[in-house]
Design a protein around this motif. Structure first.
Motif, PDB file in Angstrom:
ATOM      1  N   MET A   1      36.340  36.439  22.164  1.00  0.00           N
ATOM      2  CA  MET A   1      36.811  35.287  22.668  1.00  0.00           C
ATOM      3  C   MET A   1      35.816  34.291  22.611  1.00  0.00           C
ATOM      4  O   MET A   1      34.620  33.924  23.269  1.00  0.00           O
ATOM      5  N   SER A   2      36.091  32.995  21.981  1.00  0.00           N
ATOM      6  CA  SER A   2      35.312  32.048  21.942  1.00  0.00           C
ATOM      7  C   SER A   2      35.476  31.129  23.188  1.00  0.00           C
ATOM      8  O   SER A   2      36.428  30.947  23.525  1.00  0.00           O
ATOM      9  N   GLN A   3      34.531  30.310  23.375  1.00  0.00           N
ATOM     10  CA  GLN A   3      34.425  29.400  24.463  1.00  0.00           C
ATOM     11  C   GLN A   3      34.895  27.795  23.975  1.00  0.00           C
ATOM     12  O   GLN A   3      34.136  27.675  23.179  1.00  0.00           O
ATOM     13  N   GLN A   4      35.445  27.113  24.476  1.00  0.00           N
ATOM     14  CA  GLN A   4      35.850  25.651  24.182  1.00  0.00           C
ATOM     15  C   GLN A   4      35.351  24.996  25.323  1.00  0.00           C
ATOM     16  O   GLN A   4      35.298  25.201  26.760  1.00  0.00           O
ATOM     17  N   ALA A   5      34.843  23.629  24.767  1.00  0.00           N
ATOM     18  CA  ALA A   5      34.524  22.869  26.116  1.00  0.00           C
ATOM     19  C   ALA A   5      35.808  22.530  26.804  1.00  0.00           C
ATOM     20  O   ALA A   5      36.722  21.915  26.384  1.00  0.00           O
ATOM     21  N   SER A   6      35.690  22.379  28.100  1.00  0.00           N
ATOM     22  CA  SER A   6      36.645  22.094  28.921  1.00  0.00           C
ATOM     23  C   SER A   6      36.871  20.519  29.151  1.00  0.00           C
ATOM     24  O   SER A   6      35.923  19.722  28.942  1.00  0.00           O
ATOM     25  N   PRO A   7      38.148  19.907  28.793  1.00  0.00           N
ATOM     26  CA  PRO A   7      38.196  18.513  28.847  1.00  0.00           C
ATOM     27  C   PRO A   7      38.134  17.839  30.215  1.00  0.00           C
ATOM     28  O   PRO A   7      37.891  16.847  30.380  1.00  0.00           O
ATOM     29  N   ARG A   8      38.172  18.787  31.073  1.00  0.00           N
ATOM     30  CA  ARG A   8      38.063  18.283  32.889  1.00  0.00           C
ATOM     31  C   ARG A   8      36.779  17.888  32.855  1.00  0.00           C
ATOM     32  O   ARG A   8      35.719  18.424  32.417  1.00  0.00           O
ATOM     33  N   GLY A   9      36.635  16.543  33.279  1.00  0.00           N
ATOM     34  CA  GLY A   9      35.376  16.027  33.533  1.00  0.00           C
ATOM     35  C   GLY A   9      34.797  15.273  32.535  1.00  0.00           C
ATOM     36  O   GLY A   9      33.802  14.679  32.578  1.00  0.00           O
ATOM     37  N   THR A  10      35.581  15.412  31.329  1.00  0.00           N
ATOM     38  CA  THR A  10      34.868  14.652  30.058  1.00  0.00           C
ATOM     39  C   THR A  10      34.722  13.115  30.542  1.00  0.00           C
ATOM     40  O   THR A  10      33.759  12.435  30.100  1.00  0.00           O
ATOM     41  N   PHE A  11      35.706  12.454  31.097  1.00  0.00           N
ATOM     42  CA  PHE A  11      35.761  11.203  31.380  1.00  0.00           C
ATOM     43  C   PHE A  11      34.569  10.903  32.417  1.00  0.00           C
ATOM     44  O   PHE A  11      34.083   9.627  32.317  1.00  0.00           O
ATOM     45  N   LEU A  12      34.143  11.569  33.113  1.00  0.00           N
ATOM     46  CA  LEU A  12      33.165  11.459  34.019  1.00  0.00           C
ATOM     47  C   LEU A  12      31.695  11.356  33.409  1.00  0.00           C
ATOM     48  O   LEU A  12      30.917  10.608  33.482  1.00  0.00           O
ATOM     49  N   LYS A  13      31.593  12.315  32.335  1.00  0.00           N
ATOM     50  CA  LYS A  13      30.630  12.461  31.395  1.00  0.00           C
ATOM     51  C   LYS A  13      30.261  10.978  30.858  1.00  0.00           C
ATOM     52  O   LYS A  13      29.297  10.346  30.619  1.00  0.00           O
ATOM     53  N   ILE A  14      31.493  10.536  30.321  1.00  0.00           N
ATOM     54  CA  ILE A  14      31.433   9.266  29.120  1.00  0.00           C
ATOM     55  C   ILE A  14      31.047   8.180  30.202  1.00  0.00           C
ATOM     56  O   ILE A  14      30.377   7.247  29.875  1.00  0.00           O
ATOM     57  N   ALA A  15      31.684   7.977  31.617  1.00  0.00           N
ATOM     58  CA  ALA A  15      31.369   7.186  32.337  1.00  0.00           C
ATOM     59  C   ALA A  15      29.854   7.184  32.833  1.00  0.00           C
ATOM     60  O   ALA A  15      29.446   6.021  33.167  1.00  0.00           O
ATOM     61  N   ASP A  16      29.447   8.228  32.736  1.00  0.00           N
ATOM     62  CA  ASP A  16      27.842   8.455  33.098  1.00  0.00           C
ATOM     63  C   ASP A  16      27.067   7.718  31.894  1.00  0.00           C
ATOM     64  O   ASP A  16      26.421   6.855  32.068  1.00  0.00           O
ATOM     65  N   VAL A  17      27.437   7.821  30.732  1.00  0.00           N
ATOM     66  CA  VAL A  17      26.912   7.347  29.597  1.00  0.00           C
ATOM     67  C   VAL A  17      27.022   5.667  29.357  1.00  0.00           C
ATOM     68  O   VAL A  17      26.110   5.006  29.345  1.00  0.00           O
ATOM     69  N   VAL A  18      28.425   5.315  30.064  1.00  0.00           N
ATOM     70  CA  VAL A  18      28.479   3.864  29.878  1.00  0.00           C
ATOM     71  C   VAL A  18      27.896   3.125  31.098  1.00  0.00           C
ATOM     72  O   VAL A  18      27.155   1.989  30.840  1.00  0.00           O
ATOM     73  N   ARG A  19      27.859   3.863  32.142  1.00  0.00           N
ATOM     74  CA  ARG A  19      27.202   3.323  33.353  1.00  0.00           C
ATOM     75  C   ARG A  19      25.226   3.194  32.964  1.00  0.00           C
ATOM     76  O   ARG A  19      24.971   2.025  33.444  1.00  0.00           O
ATOM     77  N   ALA A  20      24.868   4.043  32.223  1.00  0.00           N
ATOM     78  CA  ALA A  20      23.541   4.246  31.901  1.00  0.00           C
ATOM     79  C   ALA A  20      23.399   3.155  30.889  1.00  0.00           C
ATOM     80  O   ALA A  20      22.352   2.342  30.788  1.00  0.00           O
ATOM     81  N   GLN A  21      24.310   2.539  29.883  1.00  0.00           N
ATOM     82  CA  GLN A  21      24.336   1.570  29.184  1.00  0.00           C
ATOM     83  C   GLN A  21      23.911   0.160  29.770  1.00  0.00           C
ATOM     84  O   GLN A  21      23.295  -0.632  29.343  1.00  0.00           O
ATOM     85  N   ILE A  22      24.891   0.041  30.804  1.00  0.00           N
ATOM     86  CA  ILE A  22      25.059  -1.108  31.445  1.00  0.00           C
ATOM     87  C   ILE A  22      23.538  -1.339  32.233  1.00  0.00           C
ATOM     88  O   ILE A  22      23.086  -2.479  32.337  1.00  0.00           O
ATOM     89  N   GLN A  23      23.149  -0.192  32.836  1.00  0.00           N
ATOM     90  CA  GLN A  23      21.991  -0.336  33.598  1.00  0.00           C
ATOM     91  C   GLN A  23      20.495  -0.767  32.494  1.00  0.00           C
ATOM     92  O   GLN A  23      19.770  -1.401  33.217  1.00  0.00           O
ATOM     93  N   ALA A  24      20.753  -0.319  31.285  1.00  0.00           N
ATOM     94  CA  ALA A  24      19.588  -0.131  30.450  1.00  0.00           C
ATOM     95  C   ALA A  24      19.759  -1.705  29.656  1.00  0.00           C
ATOM     96  O   ALA A  24      18.779  -2.185  29.414  1.00  0.00           O
ATOM     97  N   ASP A  25      20.923  -2.289  29.896  1.00  0.00           N
ATOM     98  CA  ASP A  25      20.969  -3.484  29.059  1.00  0.00           C
ATOM     99  C   ASP A  25      21.394  -4.919  29.881  1.00  0.00           C
ATOM    100  O   ASP A  25      22.737  -4.661  30.334  1.00  0.00           O
TER     101      ASP A  25
END
Length: 103
Positions: A1-25
């Motif tokens: 049985m293969s494991q797939q990444a869960s879409p739950r919380g994906t938007f939170l991870k992307i929000a973390d990335v965007v937040r880091a971009q805002i803080q860096a620039d």
């Protein structure tokens, strides 16, 4: 049985990335377009919109006309009122009359 990444919380991870971009620039004034987030992270429009909602709830961003999102920098005192409202105040404060030069 293969494991797939869960879409739950994906938007939170992307929000973390965007937040880091805002803080860096410090000059970043707009968030990436939804299409850019979709392409960069391989997500649906719904996920991209959830990212914007998270950042808005945190007070980091706000929607602007035209479907874009503006970065809010606390303590900067930017006048974020609509342009028409700001111009109305300038006209009233300066006592300008119809046809008078605007400088």
């Amino acid at each position: 049985m293969s494991q797939q990444a869960s879409p739950r919380g994906t938007f939170l991870k992307i929000a973390d990335v965007v937040r880091a971009q805002i803080q860096a620039d410090d000059s970043m004034s707009e968030l990436p377009a939804a299409a850019d987030l979709m392409r960069a992270h391989g997500v649906s429009r719904g996920v991209a919109l959830r990212v914007f909602a998270v950042l808005q709830k945190e007070g980091i961003a706000e929607p602007v006309p035209g479907g874009r999102w503006r970065v809010i920098r606390p303590g900067r005192g930017d006048d974020r009122r609509p342009l028409a409202e700001r111009l109305t105040d300038v006209i009233a404060d300066d006592g300008l009359e119809v046809g008078e030069a605007f400088q």
